[in-house]
Scaffold this motif. Structure first.
Motif, short mmCIF file in Angstrom:
data_model
loop_
_atom_site.label_atom_id
_atom_site.label_comp_id
_atom_site.label_asym_id
_atom_site.label_seq_id
_atom_site.Cartn_x
_atom_site.Cartn_y
_atom_site.Cartn_z
N GLY A 51 -34.64 -35.15 26.93
CA GLY A 51 -33.47 -35.83 26.37
C GLY A 51 -32.51 -36.24 27.47
N LYS A 52 -31.69 -37.22 27.20
CA LYS A 52 -30.75 -37.73 28.20
C LYS A 52 -29.52 -36.83 28.25
CE LYS A 52 -28.15 -41.86 29.56
NZ LYS A 52 -27.96 -43.31 29.35
N VAL A 53 -29.30 -36.24 29.42
CA VAL A 53 -28.15 -35.36 29.60
C VAL A 53 -27.08 -35.99 30.47
CG1 VAL A 53 -29.02 -34.13 31.65
CG2 VAL A 53 -27.49 -32.96 30.05
N ALA A 54 -27.44 -37.02 31.26
CA ALA A 54 -26.46 -37.64 32.16
C ALA A 54 -26.86 -39.07 32.46
CB ALA A 54 -26.33 -36.84 33.45
N GLY A 55 -25.84 -39.88 32.75
CA GLY A 55 -26.07 -41.27 33.12
C GLY A 55 -25.15 -41.67 34.27
N ILE A 56 -25.58 -42.69 34.99
CA ILE A 56 -24.87 -43.18 36.16
C ILE A 56 -24.63 -44.67 35.99
CG2 ILE A 56 -25.00 -43.50 38.67
CD1 ILE A 56 -27.12 -41.16 38.59
N PRO A 65 -29.89 -38.05 23.19
CA PRO A 65 -28.95 -37.31 24.03
C PRO A 65 -28.98 -35.82 23.74
CG PRO A 65 -27.78 -38.51 22.32
CD PRO A 65 -29.19 -38.95 22.25
N VAL A 66 -28.84 -35.04 24.79
CA VAL A 66 -28.75 -33.58 24.68
C VAL A 66 -27.60 -33.11 25.55
CG1 VAL A 66 -31.21 -33.29 24.21
CG2 VAL A 66 -30.38 -33.20 26.57
N SER A 67 -27.15 -31.89 25.32
CA SER A 67 -26.09 -31.30 26.14
C SER A 67 -26.59 -30.02 26.79
CB SER A 67 -24.85 -31.00 25.30
OG SER A 67 -25.10 -29.92 24.43
N LEU A 68 -25.87 -29.60 27.83
CA LEU A 68 -26.24 -28.36 28.50
C LEU A 68 -26.17 -27.17 27.55
CD1 LEU A 68 -24.67 -28.35 32.09
CD2 LEU A 68 -27.00 -28.91 31.40
#
Length: 253
Positions: free
Chosen positions: A118-123, A159-162
């Protein structure tokens, strides 16, 4: 779950820090302050009201997540400035691996970090300049520390979170210190060893390297084996008609 909220690392020497409560977006704030900065400066906001991602897409930025932008004036051409996205990705990988097992993390070309798929961060990168060198470069970073965006049901990489994935909670300001320290290390590597080392490190954590993936550009969809990224940071796919170098696309597995 542990409630350890300490940062890992020290604030890097030579870098500034601006902490805000609320802003439209840290990228917009960085652009407004570009003429006044005299050293690389991180701008962090507790909340953003008009955050955005690549290609103008909306980015949810609730309190408890990291919303930050690094703005600085590199001695770099536009192409060299664009390669900083790989420095940021390497730094994010290093920072996140302190809080979750590194084997659960992967770097997705061109500018996402995945956690257990899952997407945890983007730039997001933006720069300005009319001559051969950029006047300034901003690197926006969004990390789902505490919350994953609500209502996202059609994403290829949900999306996912820590905290959702089992990490202890970390305060955004503490994570920023960890990230800033890691990014400064990447800049030192670039200066000492060149982009070849940055590229090597990035490929060591790349998602689906050597496997079949699909790159969707504004004009076409290209499927092939993810072979490498080249010296300019372009995605290289091996297709039925030979290697294809792709400078911008959305990638799907």
């Amino acid at each position: 779950m542990s409630t350890d909220r300490t940062s890992h690392g020290h604030w890097p020497e030579g870098y500034g820090r601006i902490m805000l409560d609320t802003v439209d977006s840290t990228m917009a704030e960085a652009a407004r302050r570009a003429g006044d900065i005299d050293k690389p400066t991180w701008i962090m906001a507790q909340t953003q009201t008009a955050a955005r991602g690549r290609r103008g897409r909306a980015w949810q930025a609730p309190a408890g997540n990291l919303n930050a932008t690094l703005i600085f004036k590199p001695d770099a051409t536009p192409a060299e400035a664009a390669r900083r996205s790989f420095l940021a990705a390497n730094a994010l990988f290093a920072a996140l691996s302190i809080y979750v097992p590194s084997e659960k993390l992967a770097l997705k070309w061109p500018n996402d970090v995945l956690l257990s798929g899952g997407k945890v961060a983007g730039i997001l990168l933006e720069s300005s300049g009319q001559g051969p060198f950029v006047d300034w470069l901003s690197i926006g970073v969004g990390v789902n520390l505490r919350h994953a965006p609500d209502g996202v049901t059609d994403a290829a990489f949900p999306p996912v979170s820590l905290t959702q994935m089992g990490s202890w909670e970390v305060a955004p300001a503490d994570f920023l210190t960890t990230l800033a320290d890691a990014y400064a290390t990447q800049e030192a590597k670039l200066k000492q060893m060149g982009f070849a080392r940055i590229r090597q490190d990035w490929l060591g954590h790349a998602a689906r390297l050597g496997e079949i993936i699909t790159a969707r550009t504004m004009r076409e969809e290209i499927t092939g084996i993810f072979d490498t990224i080249d010296d300019d940071g372009n995605l290289v796919l091996i297709t039925g008609t030979g290697p294809r170098s792709i400078s911008a696309a959305d990638v799907y597995f």
